[in-house]
Design a protein around this motif. Structure first.
Motif, short mmCIF file in Angstrom:
data_model
loop_
_atom_site.label_atom_id
_atom_site.label_comp_id
_atom_site.label_asym_id
_atom_site.label_seq_id
_atom_site.Cartn_x
_atom_site.Cartn_y
_atom_site.Cartn_z
N ALA A 1 0.84 -1.19 0.00
CA ALA A 1 0.00 0.00 0.00
C ALA A 1 0.87 1.25 0.00
O ALA A 1 1.92 1.30 0.66
N LYS A 2 0.45 2.24 -0.76
CA LYS A 2 1.12 3.54 -0.93
C LYS A 2 2.40 3.42 -1.74
O LYS A 2 3.19 4.36 -1.74
N ASP A 3 2.60 2.30 -2.44
CA ASP A 3 3.69 2.23 -3.40
C ASP A 3 3.27 2.93 -4.68
O ASP A 3 2.11 2.81 -5.11
N PRO A 4 4.17 3.64 -5.36
CA PRO A 4 3.77 4.35 -6.59
C PRO A 4 3.47 3.38 -7.72
O PRO A 4 4.20 2.43 -7.97
N VAL A 5 2.37 3.63 -8.41
CA VAL A 5 1.95 2.82 -9.56
C VAL A 5 1.43 3.75 -10.64
O VAL A 5 1.06 4.91 -10.38
N VAL A 6 1.42 3.25 -11.87
CA VAL A 6 0.86 3.97 -13.02
C VAL A 6 -0.51 3.37 -13.31
O VAL A 6 -0.62 2.17 -13.55
N VAL A 7 -1.53 4.21 -13.28
CA VAL A 7 -2.91 3.76 -13.46
C VAL A 7 -3.46 4.35 -14.75
O VAL A 7 -3.42 5.58 -14.95
N HIS A 8 -3.92 3.48 -15.65
CA HIS A 8 -4.63 3.88 -16.86
C HIS A 8 -6.12 3.74 -16.57
O HIS A 8 -6.63 2.62 -16.47
N CYS A 9 -6.82 4.84 -16.46
CA CYS A 9 -8.27 4.82 -16.20
C CYS A 9 -8.96 5.50 -17.37
O CYS A 9 -8.88 6.74 -17.51
N GLY A 10 -9.60 4.71 -18.22
CA GLY A 10 -10.21 5.28 -19.41
C GLY A 10 -9.15 5.81 -20.35
O GLY A 10 -8.23 5.09 -20.76
N PHE A 11 -9.23 7.09 -20.70
CA PHE A 11 -8.25 7.69 -21.60
C PHE A 11 -7.19 8.49 -20.85
O PHE A 11 -6.34 9.11 -21.47
N ARG A 12 -7.23 8.47 -19.50
CA ARG A 12 -6.26 9.23 -18.71
C ARG A 12 -5.29 8.32 -17.99
O ARG A 12 -5.61 7.16 -17.69
N ARG A 13 -4.11 8.86 -17.70
CA ARG A 13 -3.06 8.10 -17.02
C ARG A 13 -2.52 8.93 -15.87
O ARG A 13 -2.27 10.13 -16.03
N PHE A 14 -2.31 8.25 -14.73
CA PHE A 14 -1.85 8.95 -13.54
C PHE A 14 -0.76 8.12 -12.85
O PHE A 14 -0.69 6.90 -13.01
N VAL A 15 0.03 8.84 -12.06
CA VAL A 15 0.95 8.21 -11.11
C VAL A 15 0.39 8.49 -9.72
O VAL A 15 0.22 9.65 -9.33
N MET A 16 0.06 7.44 -8.99
CA MET A 16 -0.57 7.60 -7.69
C MET A 16 -0.04 6.57 -6.71
O MET A 16 0.62 5.60 -7.11
N ARG A 17 -0.35 6.79 -5.46
CA ARG A 17 0.01 5.86 -4.38
C ARG A 17 -1.27 5.43 -3.66
O ARG A 17 -1.60 5.98 -2.61
N PRO A 18 -1.98 4.49 -4.19
CA PRO A 18 -3.28 4.13 -3.60
C PRO A 18 -3.13 3.29 -2.35
O PRO A 18 -2.09 2.67 -2.09
N ILE A 19 -4.19 3.28 -1.56
CA ILE A 19 -4.31 2.36 -0.44
C ILE A 19 -5.34 1.30 -0.82
O ILE A 19 -6.23 1.54 -1.63
#
Length: 822
Positions: A623-641
């Motif tokens: 948890a809270k490790d950085p990941v690259v998330v492709h959601c629909g047509f957008r892309r983010f770098v986040m640290r989800p729980i």
């Protein structure tokens, strides 16, 4: 006489009389009579509005006509020489295949020249024979480029080889495309002409089986070695209606054919054909790697109207239609709220209130209604006046006058009854003592010098005297070491060891106990972080979503002529306030896509994704490790729980998970822009030093869940203790706490054991953390006593737009490295 008597012949049939109908038949007789038959109970329900056959037939006809009209509109979008081109993403899956060679082969088939100046950008082929146009996206072996191309493609053309198998990169591409959304699939095999004729059917059959495994259905393998084969494939593409992606069709999007940049005004001009929904000039657009922008104006080229099938000439002075936004109703770029630091101001408790709270915690031993001497509450030693030479053991049995008064109040009703019953015995004893004293000499008065003051230790000191602190600490450390060697964390991941140097009431002051994890009340607006004041919250997300989609369909004619552009038109979008770095880093080999945003989709909120870890992913995702998330047509770098994917109870509490576990679905929560579902989700491992030589690692796949800001993610810890002495339902527990103040602090919380017993803390014994507990049954010496504590956790505000400009180029196959290892 006997002869005079009448003779009667018995009837041949046995007479059966009518049975008597009884209302009081026994249960056994009814069971035999019914023989298993059960009468149907009459259900009284509201009368349904029955629809007549003619109305049902009319409704089916309306639905059929609606579906037919949708197909006609889609086909009309692509028909004609000026129609919108069908987009084909050419995706290589093997080492020895090339998307550019396949595209050139199609140009040779229709006797067209491939653009000499084309450097890998999307190229359009005009098929006059079938009166349609086809646009090819020549993908390189780059994961991000291929995923972007699939987002706008009507067809995906997989390139396989007759000589080489699909490598790891090809397997990754197939998996990600299936998770993101699959358009109409076409499969083309290269180098089939190099294979002997006897082996061609076998290779085609193997490739067909392989593609059928990934994409069930009628999958046909096409070979483009001959001109007729290419022509057959083009005929199928032009005559077939492409499959629509549900999540994509609610947006407007443009695949850029050319871009221009005005450095003086920072305006980017993007030219291409509009697809999806009608585009409003007042909406925002999204550009990969850079985010959201406003539209300055939109120019529509009427000469490329798909309704102009015959290509009639149009006046040069009126070939363009320009729409401008209305500043009053145009969407703004505000993505977060500005928190007011004084909005959540509270009064801090005074020192007197804090002292009173500490005193109440210390006095929690009075919860059972039993009065406790002051010496015990203050942990002070009692001083008594006793004769000289009296030991502390003997002095403990001497009753002081104050103790007599205190002890009278401690008697219960049962003790009073026992005292009344023994009254006669006490009277006889007093008479015997008086008679004995009368015969003895009167003793002289005793001086105070013959007495001394002696400190009487309380029961805690007597208990502590039996324990050596050094040995106790050594035994505890050995116990913890053995516990770690047994790898208890694997079986009980929530167990936490109580620290020795920090009081537990300070270390776990943010935790609470819950009697029921599903139904115990928990206020979702309690102790929210400051970041919660920066997000936007929906009163009713589903209702807002339905209202926005309804407004998209019910646009007035006046607004449609003034602010909207219909899909299928060739347009030029002027985007303002675009940074210069976008144009400087522009690579024509990458598909440049412009997506429109729906209302409020630029704003930040708490977003929940339901994901499942990839079975072949061996990475440990915390948890809270950085990941690259492709959601629909957008892309983010986040640290989800992460939290468990459960329905939750009445309190909407869900258990937090420290790691992303395989084999089960998990909820990932983070701060992210609002997205109206459905939307696919892909999660990749993030690497700051990412380059094209490293193949991305797919972690998980899933979809968008909701924007629930009241979802409580509770981190669970388990404090464990172990039985020291057991007597019936009571037991002395140790190693859970190490001082009496901690025991009094956590006294109201319920205890459980791993064998299923439930109990609570009764009192503290000694000063080393031993405590007396009462359970609902006799516990085992090998049992473990647990105390479950929970704390709400929140994600961190660290979501950023993912920029893949440094990951430019084509992935190099690792086949050579594998051969070297072998």
């Amino acid at each position: 006489m006997a002869g005079d008597e009448s003779f009667h012949h018995r009837s041949s049939l046995k007479q059966t009389n009518k049975p008597f109908k009884s209302k009081f038949t026994t249960k056994g007789e009814l069971k035999i009579k019914n023989k298993g038959k059960v009468n149907r109970s009459i259900q009284y329900s509201a009368k349904r509005n029955e629809i007549s056959k003619a109305d049902r037939r009319n409704a089916a006809k309306i639905a059929q006509n609606k579906k037919r009209q949708e197909i006609i509109n889609i086909n009309r979008l692509f028909s004609g020489t000026n129609g919108t081109p069908k987009i084909i993403a050419v995706v290589p899956l093997c080492v020895d295949v090339n998307s550019v060679d396949v595209t050139k082969k199609f140009f040779e088939t229709v006797e067209k020249d491939y653009p000499v100046d084309n450097d890998g950008r999307p190229v359009t082929l005009k098929v006059e024979r079938f009166k349609q146009k086809v646009q090819f996206i020549q993908c390189r072996k780059n994961v991000n480029e291929i995923l972007d191309a699939i987002k706008v493609a009507d067809y995906v053309m997989f390139l396989v080889s007759a000589e080489e198998e699909v490598d790891k990169f090809g397997e990754l591409i197939l998996l990600t495309i299936k998770s993101q959304g699959v358009p109409t699939v076409l499969t083309v095999v290269q180098h089939l002409e190099k294979i002997p004729n006897k082996k061609k059917p076998e290779i085609k059959k193997a490739l067909t089986t392989y593609m059928e495994y990934h994409f069930p259905g009628e999958q046909k393998i096409y070979s483009i070695a001959e001109k007729n084969d290419c022509l057959t494939l083009l005929r199928q593409v032009t005559m077939q209606t492409p499959k629509q992606l549900v999540w994509r069709e609610k947006y407007s999007y443009v695949l850029s054919e050319n871009i221009e940049y005005d450095s003086n005004e920072n305006v980017l001009k993007v030219t291409g054909n509009l697809r999806g929904q009608q585009l409003s000039v007042n909406s925002l657009v999204y550009l990969n790697n850079y985010g959201n922008f406003q539209i300055q104006k939109i120019e529509e080229d009427i000469r490329h109207d798909h309704s102009n099938k015959n290509g009639m000439s149009v006046d040069e002075n009126s070939y363009k239609r320009t729409v401008y936004p209305d500043p009053e109703i145009q969407e703004d770029l505000i993505s977060e709220n500005e928190p007011d630091p004084f909005e959540g101001e509270q009064t801090w408790p005074t020192e007197e209130e804090l002292m009173e709270a500490e005193e109440r915690v210390k006095n929690m031993n009075n919860m059972d209604g039993v009065s406790i001497p002051k010496s015990v509450m203050t942990n002070n030693k009692e001083i008594r006046k006793v004769p000289k030479g009296t030991s502390t053991y003997q002095a403990a049995w001497i009753i002081d006058s104050d103790d007599e008064n205190d002890s009278e109040d401690d008697y219960s009703d049962d003790d009073m009854k026992m005292e009344v019953n023994q009254e006669s015995i006490n009277n006889k004893i007093s008479e015997w003592q008086s008679s004995m004293n009368a015969n003895e000499e009167i003793e002289p008065e005793v001086n105070d010098e013959e007495f001394e003051e002696l400190e009487i230790p309380n029961k805690d000191d007597l208990f502590d005297a039996q324990i050596d602190e050094e040995e106790e600490e050594k035994a505890y450390k050995e116990f913890i070491e053995k516990k770690n060697q047994a790898n208890m964390d694997l079986e009980f991941p929530d167990e936490v060891d109580t620290p020795l140097d920090v009081p537990a009431r300070e270390r776990f002051q943010k935790y609470r106990g819950l009697r029921s994890f599903r139904t115990s009340p928990w206020d979702p607006y309690e102790n929210l972080p400051v970041d919660y004041s920066r997000i936007f919250q929906f009163e009713n997300f589903k209702r807002t979503k339905a209202r926005i989609f309804k407004a998209m369909k019910n646009v007035s004619d006046e607004d449609e002529d003034k602010f909207y552009v219909q899909p299928g038109r060739r347009i030029s979008i002027y985007i303002k306030n675009v940074p210069q770095s976008l144009y400087d880093n522009y690579n024509p080999k990458k598909p440049f896509i412009v997506f429109s945003l729906l209302p409020h989709e630029q704003k930040m909120c708490i977003v929940n994704y339901v994901i499942t870890k990839h079975s072949e992913c061996e990475e440990v995702v915390k948890a809270k490790d950085p990941v690259v998330v492709h959601c629909g047509f957008r892309r983010f770098v986040m640290r989800p729980i992460y939290s468990s994917n459960t329905r939750g109870g009445t309190n909407n509490v869900h258990k937090a998970e420290r790691f992303l576990q395989p084999g089960r679905s998990t909820i990932a929560t983070a701060y992210a822009p609002i997205t109206y579902g459905p939307a696919p989700v892909l999660m990749f491992k993030y690497n700051e030093n990412e380059n094209i030589e490293q193949m991305p690692t797919l972690i998980a796949t899933g979809s968008l869940l909701n924007m629930d800001t009241n979802r409580i993610i509770a981190k669970k810890i388990v404090l464990t203790g172990y039985p020291f002495k057991i007597h019936r339902k009571s037991a002395v527990i140790r190693y859970m706490f190490f001082n009496p103040d901690d025991i009094n602090w956590f006294k109201p919380i319920q205890l459980t054991t791993k064998y299923g017993h439930v109990g609570h803390i009764r009192e503290s014994i000694g000063t080393h953390g031993y405590m007396k507990c009462i359970f609902d049954g006799l516990i085992n010496q090998q049992d473990t006593v647990c105390m479950n504590l929970y704390k709400r956790i929140f994600p961190k505000w660290n979501t950023e737009i993912y920029n893949d400009e440094k990951v430019d180029g084509e992935y190099v196959n690792v086949k050579e490295d594998e051969d070297m290892e072998m």
